[in-house]
Design a protein around this motif. Sequence first.
Motif, short mmCIF file in Angstrom:
data_model
loop_
_atom_site.label_atom_id
_atom_site.label_comp_id
_atom_site.label_asym_id
_atom_site.label_seq_id
_atom_site.Cartn_x
_atom_site.Cartn_y
_atom_site.Cartn_z
N LEU A 244 0.82 -1.21 0.00
CA LEU A 244 0.00 0.00 0.00
C LEU A 244 0.86 1.26 0.00
N MET A 245 1.94 1.24 0.77
CA MET A 245 2.85 2.39 0.79
C MET A 245 3.47 2.61 -0.59
N ALA A 246 3.84 1.50 -1.26
CA ALA A 246 4.41 1.60 -2.60
C ALA A 246 3.37 2.16 -3.58
N LEU A 247 2.11 1.69 -3.46
CA LEU A 247 1.05 2.20 -4.33
C LEU A 247 0.78 3.68 -4.07
N CYS A 248 0.80 4.06 -2.80
CA CYS A 248 0.60 5.48 -2.46
C CYS A 248 1.73 6.32 -3.04
N SER A 249 2.94 5.81 -2.95
CA SER A 249 4.09 6.53 -3.50
C SER A 249 3.95 6.65 -5.02
N LEU A 250 3.53 5.56 -5.69
CA LEU A 250 3.32 5.62 -7.14
C LEU A 250 2.23 6.61 -7.50
N ALA A 251 1.13 6.60 -6.72
CA ALA A 251 0.03 7.53 -6.98
C ALA A 251 0.49 8.97 -6.81
N ALA A 252 1.26 9.23 -5.77
CA ALA A 252 1.77 10.59 -5.54
C ALA A 252 2.70 11.01 -6.67
N GLN A 253 3.57 10.10 -7.10
CA GLN A 253 4.49 10.40 -8.21
C GLN A 253 3.70 10.66 -9.49
N HIS A 254 2.68 9.83 -9.72
CA HIS A 254 1.84 10.01 -10.91
C HIS A 254 1.15 11.37 -10.86
N LYS A 255 0.65 11.75 -9.70
CA LYS A 255 0.00 13.05 -9.53
C LYS A 255 0.97 14.17 -9.86
N ASN B 51 3.61 13.98 -11.78
CA ASN B 51 3.86 13.93 -13.22
C ASN B 51 2.72 14.58 -13.99
N VAL B 52 1.46 14.27 -13.59
CA VAL B 52 0.31 14.87 -14.27
C VAL B 52 0.30 16.37 -14.06
N GLN B 53 0.60 16.83 -12.84
CA GLN B 53 0.63 18.27 -12.57
C GLN B 53 1.71 18.96 -13.40
N GLU C 88 -0.10 24.03 -20.05
CA GLU C 88 -0.62 25.38 -19.82
C GLU C 88 0.37 26.43 -20.33
N THR C 89 1.66 26.18 -20.06
CA THR C 89 2.69 27.11 -20.53
C THR C 89 2.70 27.15 -22.06
N ARG C 90 2.61 26.02 -22.69
CA ARG C 90 2.59 25.95 -24.16
C ARG C 90 1.34 26.65 -24.72
N ALA C 91 0.20 26.38 -24.04
CA ALA C 91 -1.04 27.00 -24.51
C ALA C 91 -0.95 28.51 -24.42
N LEU C 92 -0.37 29.03 -23.34
CA LEU C 92 -0.21 30.47 -23.20
C LEU C 92 0.77 31.01 -24.26
N ALA C 93 1.80 30.26 -24.54
CA ALA C 93 2.77 30.70 -25.54
C ALA C 93 2.12 30.72 -26.91
N LEU C 94 1.32 29.65 -27.21
CA LEU C 94 0.63 29.62 -28.48
C LEU C 94 -0.40 30.74 -28.59
N GLN C 95 -1.06 30.98 -27.52
CA GLN C 95 -2.04 32.06 -27.48
C GLN C 95 -1.37 33.39 -27.70
#
Length: 124
Positions: A89-100, A102-104, A111-118
């Motif tokens: 469970l600790m490993a899964l929590c760590s993976l979930a946090a890392q995934h979060k 990465n997604v952020q 968002e930076t690219r969208a602003l640059a394109l805009q």
Amino acid sequence: AERQEEVVGLEGECRTREAQLQREKEALDEELRAAAGRVQSLEDKVAHGGQAVKGRLQAERERLEELRREERDTATSAGKARAERSDQLMALCSLAAQHKLNVQERLQDLETRALALQAEISSS
């Protein structure tokens, strides 16, 4: 002569009483032997019963020890399984946090690219 008859009479009475006492003694001896036999029989039964009880008691003690060993083994196995699940469970929590994270980061990058394109579209 009269005393002689009295002595003979008393001797006869003594013999009669001695014979009666001998019969009573023999009867009491027989009763005593029978009672001793019954007592011995009871003592044998008690001794045999005691040995049987001791045997059953020993078997129950051995079964109790076996159950205690099984309980310790089960508790040890359960503890190990619980620790493994906790680690997983600790490993899964760590993976979930890392995934979060990465997604952020990816969202921030998008968002930076969208602003640059805009901005590029606005300046053109």
